[in-house]
Design an enzyme around this catalytic site. Structure first.
Site, mmCIF file in Angstrom:
data_model
loop_
_atom_site.group_PDB
_atom_site.id
_atom_site.type_symbol
_atom_site.label_atom_id
_atom_site.label_comp_id
_atom_site.label_asym_id
_atom_site.label_seq_id
_atom_site.Cartn_x
_atom_site.Cartn_y
_atom_site.Cartn_z
ATOM 1 N N ASP A 144 29.807 26.505 12.011
ATOM 2 C CA ASP A 144 29.234 25.980 13.253
ATOM 3 C C ASP A 144 29.074 27.042 14.332
ATOM 4 O O ASP A 144 28.439 26.799 15.350
ATOM 5 C CB ASP A 144 30.110 24.848 13.799
ATOM 6 N N ARG A 300 26.370 24.843 3.694
ATOM 7 C CA ARG A 300 27.527 25.684 4.010
ATOM 8 C C ARG A 300 28.128 26.348 2.779
ATOM 9 O O ARG A 300 29.051 27.158 2.896
ATOM 10 C CB ARG A 300 28.591 24.887 4.784
#
Lengths: 420, 420
Positions: A144, A300
């Site tokens: 993030d 991710r």
């Protein structure tokens, strides 16, 4: 006197390169066997410490440790588990000390995001308050990109490269088909509070006419009317419209759009994905064919398209953590400092854990375009170097060859169990 | 006498390598300038022919044509547009003849799946019935791999490599997190009727214990009870469960599950994605954290992870199409014939368009495991060679460098417009 052993663990959501940080820790510790004894890895993060489930990394070969550089996920298992404050749950810390003492652990390396740095910070306080001397070093990791102080967070660059690459490819697809089929493509990306990944989607565009045409950032309150007007204008101009939306998009009331009162065509509240919801909203308004994608964990974990820069930084913070510990530093986290945008240069500095724990770094206002639907040149200058380089993994039988460790537990020394 | 010109167009859903077929056509035609004049590309498939929107490919440089090999999407635009039968809409065919005659077109190359081969077949019939001699060659393309006769369809191998790679990566993620977080991951893949892409997900597994643990193929009627029992067993054994489901999963009544009467936790009929629905179903039953991914166009456009074998075959069928035409063949499609599994060897044969049009090749029963939730060794032997090789595109500014053609239209020679 034999050197103290170390504890290393991975925590929070994983990334394509967190194992490269592990590799940096383990290889550097092995180089300093006079200062650091064995490195025990916690199975599933701090839970491994609490349950005395310690993986003896000395049993893994050098080749396997090196292969961590190209293996996604968390090789020792990760966790979502936050330690309570010391005064709230003193027993938890007493247990940690018991386990650390039993295994002669004097170094604590914790690899994760904001919550994980909080854990590292609490353990460092424990050392002081409960009288068990331990060196605590946090290692940054979060796709993030929302950790403070550090210029970027390892894991983010690879996720950014993945979303920008994939969105460019999908945009070629939509542009091909829009005459008679799909005219709108909506990509939902991760980043619940900070819009870094949504912003990275903009890197897919070569120029102002290229996709993505609209970003919906979590930092900008969603305005349905303004948004649909922008979609309409884009459709008129290009015949198609490509949109990247953050999973954490919020309405003017600050509530997540995905859980808000918006309804689908049948009057049902939509659950989950904001991507499908935005797609439905456009279809309801303009009647054109809309498609959406939610790559979820793909984004991710996409080690196959990891950024070389990100990989180098992930390794470097792991290495720096051990070097910091040996140099006598404590309660700090190696942070990446940007020295120059182009050519990109960076080094590593130390950030106090007290200042990184539980902080979230959002996109600054000057990174967001005036209309709120895009990014500025400043943002582009910031983002561009982070995705540089293709760090392809080796392939075996036509697929990436990722390693799985043996993960043999060290023999337990305590008889008491501890419930987590 | 000047050689006849050619018409080439791309049709149906695009792929990561359909432009490699275009490259094969254009480069081979340029090598045979005594037999084939200009190649006009239809802008947006057959629509370009009907509207006399013909792209003059001779204006594109050799370098740009060569770059089509590494560019996803359809460089000339694609369409979803099916010609009616000649007796239903004779005017449509008269228009085609008018346009082809005006531009002296004697060759028709149509690049697509089953519907597109039907178009090529109809155009070849037109040549006979309406007295306009034209050589019609179909060029196979479909990520769904459901064309008959050809051993596989260009586009599929790259999609298969993408889903197997990405699912392996996501499986590492889930295995890392399952102690305290996500235990179930559901991937929804394309393939509305044929389960080839769902089956290809199984290549992610190194052995019988690896993910994916369960496949939900469109060829096997969904049985909720048996499925949930299998999920439960998998969770008990591995602590997590990774599932690949076809977008076209059907219930025992033959209806798509995504549009069936199944309801979410709030009693609402779920629209769209079967992936989210399967995820909700598991969450409702076991209460564990479940995630799902719908990569949508990402999977068919992922040129960054294209399979070299697929790329070579895509190019080869484009080249063969032109060679067939020059050799005087007509109403055929180059098809891939498998000569050997390992080492993989293949060549190209001709398939009559009448036999490939509108046919769908499903997974044969002996490719599906006894319990219906996996594939057999025979399927694995079939699939494995198709994803071999990494055909990485060149990168520029850290992203794949895909080309966009100028796509200059040839001057119109007709005054009449034609509405499509």
């Amino acid at each position: 006197m034999a050197p103290k052993n170390a504890f290393y663990a991975q925590s929070g959501g994983v990334s394509a390169v967190i194992n490269a940080s592990a590799c940096g820790v383990l290889q550097t510790a092995r180089e300093h066997s006079h200062e650091i004894g064995k490195v025990y890895a916690g199975r599933n993060g701090i839970i491994g410490a609490l349950t005395e489930d310690l993986i003896d990394t000395s049993l893994e070969s050098e080749a396997v440790i090196d292969a961590l550089k190209h293996t996604p996920g968390a090789a020792f298992g990760s966790c979502r588990y936050k330690l309570a404050a010391i005064h709230e749950h003193r027993g938890q810390y007493e247990r940690l000390i018991e386990v650390f003492r039993a295994h002669d652990i004097g170094f604590f390396f914790y690899n994760g995001g904001g919550d994980s740095q909080d854990t590292a910070h609490k353990v460092s306080q424990m050392g002081v308050r409960l009288g068990y001397p331990i060196v605590c070093i946090g290692i940054p990791k979060t796709v993030d990109n929302d950790l403070p102080i550090t210029d970027c967070s390892p894991g983010f660059g690879s996720m950014a490269k993945y979303v920008a690459t994939s969105l460019r490819e999908a945009a070629f697809d939509v542009a091909s088909m829009c005459r008679t089929s799909t005219k709108v493509f909506v990509l939902e990306v991760m980043g619940r509070h900070a819009g870094w990944t949504t912003a990275a989607c903009a890197l897919a565009a070569d120029d102002e006419n290229s996709a993505p045409h609209i970003l919906l950032l979590p930092e900008v309150a969603f305005n349905e009317g303004r948004f649909l007007a922008k979609v309409e204008k884009t459709l008129e101009r290009y015949g198609h419209c490509v949109i990247a939306v953050s999973e954490g998009l919020k309405g003017p009331d600050g509530k997540f759009i995905s859980a808000s009162g918006l309804q689908d065509a049948f009057g049902h509240a939509r659950l989950g994905g904001v991507g499908p919801l935005i797609s439905d909203m456009i279809h309801a308004k303009f009647g054109c064919k809309c498609r959406w994608a939610v790559p979820d964990y793909f984004q991710r974990s996409a080690r196959h398209i990891a950024a070389e820069t990100d990989l180098q930084q992930a390794y470097a913070v792991g290495r720096a953590a051990v070097e910091f510990a040996i140099a006598g530093k404590n309660a700090v986290m190696p942070a990446i400092r940007r020295l120059n945008d182009a050519p990109y240069r960076w080094d590593i500095i130390e950030a106090p854990l007290s200042e990184v724990a539980n902080q979230e770094k959002l996109m600054p206002p000057d990174f967001i375009s005036a209309d709120g639907f895009g990014i500025t040149e400043a943002a582009r200058r910031y983002l561009a170097p982070l995705i540089v380089g293709e760090a392809y993994p080796p392939y075996k039988n036509a697929l990436p060859h990722y390693v799985q460790l043996q993960n043999v537990a060290a023999p337990k020394k305590l008889t008491k169990e501890f419930a987590v």
